[in-house]
Design a protein around this motif. Structure first.
Motif, short mmCIF file in Angstrom:
data_model
loop_
_atom_site.label_atom_id
_atom_site.label_comp_id
_atom_site.label_asym_id
_atom_site.label_seq_id
_atom_site.Cartn_x
_atom_site.Cartn_y
_atom_site.Cartn_z
N TYR A 3 0.85 -1.05 -0.03
CA TYR A 3 0.06 0.08 0.06
C TYR A 3 0.93 1.23 -0.06
O TYR A 3 1.22 1.67 0.95
N SER A 19 -3.51 9.04 0.74
CA SER A 19 -4.39 8.01 1.27
C SER A 19 -4.84 8.17 2.64
O SER A 19 -5.53 7.47 3.28
N GLU A 26 -7.73 2.25 -5.19
CA GLU A 26 -6.71 1.47 -5.18
C GLU A 26 -6.21 1.38 -6.81
O GLU A 26 -7.07 1.83 -7.67
N LYS A 27 -5.00 1.28 -7.04
CA LYS A 27 -4.39 1.26 -8.58
C LYS A 27 -4.05 0.01 -8.87
O LYS A 27 -3.53 -0.90 -8.30
N TRP A 32 -6.67 3.73 -11.69
CA TRP A 32 -7.22 3.89 -10.30
C TRP A 32 -8.71 3.78 -10.15
O TRP A 32 -9.62 4.09 -11.09
N ARG A 138 -8.63 0.09 6.15
CA ARG A 138 -8.84 -0.46 4.48
C ARG A 138 -9.34 -1.70 4.64
O ARG A 138 -10.40 -2.19 3.71
N ARG A 142 -12.95 -2.69 3.33
CA ARG A 142 -13.34 -3.53 2.29
C ARG A 142 -14.19 -4.92 2.65
O ARG A 142 -14.94 -5.23 1.89
#
Length: 314
Positions: A3, A19, A26-27, A32, A138, A142
């Motif tokens: 990350y 961030s 996220e890339k 992105w 994160r 998620r």
DNA sequence: GTACAGGCAGTAT
DNA sequence: ATACTGCCTGTA
């Protein structure tokens, strides 16, 4: 996947994703993807385009990176809203550059933006942020999205929208906890409940004053000074908010001691960079007075500066 | 095993 | 108003 997209330029060099404020971006393969409530946002880089400068000097080639914005479902011109393109960065720069540290940091990180987040998502996100680190936050978000959000296929990949407040309100504590949020489950439900019951009128908060909106947020279980200020700054258009987390507290201790510890203010910072609630309110007031109506931008640049200066692990 | 991470609420003094 | 405590969970 490590990350490490802190402060990466998205529109080189005008805009930066930070961030520290947006957890669900996220890339993947130079593209992105981000979650904005019920929407998935997408930014793709296009190949560099080369231009000769207007002098016609062939040695003076300028490469310009262009970007393509999409959203699912479609949201017209979302980038203007999400990246706050209407904020007058030069004006903000001139307002803050009388402070030497900010002048230096703003020059180096020019383009760092405060991203506008969907308010409900923002509330839940920062409720999850208490007493943990960015990686964990994160993961929690998620997991919540995967369990309670809506699946959306973009570019052949599964994404999940952020759960609706109604869904979170109806969820059992045990189901929330299965997402790894731990004791924060109770606070997530409290947030959802206050919105569902109209104890908190989320849509009116951005029209209220900073203090009115903050007091409304502080009534909710699990929301204290720091989290309230984050919600105000990142989703309710209160650019004058100045959230103080441990990192900002460290920055203040290193560089703004003389602003804070005056005879008039009668405050002594503790060496461990922790603030009592009273100190938080007082110091936040002092700094908001010092930086002015764009204190939130000052805070973001200070955060950027101190994390870089103090050595960080993402 | 222990300490620690972007706080907060509850309690005692 | 401050000090102290416990709290889920994963990582070092």
């Amino acid at each position: 996947m490590p990350y490490n997209f802190f402060a990466e330029n998205v529109f080189n060099p005008e805009i930066t994703i930070n961030s520290g404020q947006v957890f669900l971006w996220e890339k993947l393969d130079h593209t992105w993807y981000g979650t904005y409530g019920n929407h998935i946002l997408k930014i793709s880089q296009l190949p560099f385009e080369q231009f000769y400068s207007d002098t016609g000097n062939r040695d003076n080639v300028i490469a310009i990176r262009k970007y393509h914005f999409e959203s699912f479902p479609e949201m017209h011109n979302w980038q203007n809203w999400v990246f706050r393109l209407d904020d007058d960065i030069p004006e903000i720069f001139s307002c803050l550059s009388s402070d030497p540290l900010l002048a230096k940091t703003m020059s180096r990180g020019y383009g760092l933006r405060i991203m506008r987040q969907e308010p409900c998502q923002c509330m839940v996100s920062f409720v999850c942020s208490s007493n943990t680190n960015i990686m964990m936050i994160r993961k929690m978000l998620r997991n919540l999205s995967k369990k309670f959000g809506r699946r959306l296929s973009v570019d052949g990949r599964d994404f999940f929208t952020f759960p609706s407040i109604k869904t979170l309100h109806e969820a059992e504590i045990s189901e929330l906890r299965s997402c790894g949020v731990g004791y924060r489950a109770k606070a997530i439900k409290a947030v959802a409940k206050s919105i569902v019951n109209h104890d908190l009128d989320i849509s009116s908060l951005s029209n209220d004053s900073y203090y009115e909106a903050k007091n409304a947020l502080l009534r909710i279980y699990g929301i204290g000074n720091k989290i309230a200020d984050c919600i105000l700054l990142f989703s309710l258009d209160k650019l004058e908010a100045f959230p103080i987390d441990v990192w900002i507290a460290r920055a203040l201790e290193r560089h703004y001691k003389s602003v804070i510890e005056t005879d008039f203010n009668n405050i002594t910072l503790r060496p461990d960079s922790k603030l009592t609630p009273f100190q938080y309110v007082r110091i936040s007031e002092i700094m908001r007075e010092y930086f002015g109506r764009y204190s939130g931008y000052a805070q973001q640049y200070l955060y950027y500066y101190i994390r870089e200066a103090e050595g960080l692990k993402w």
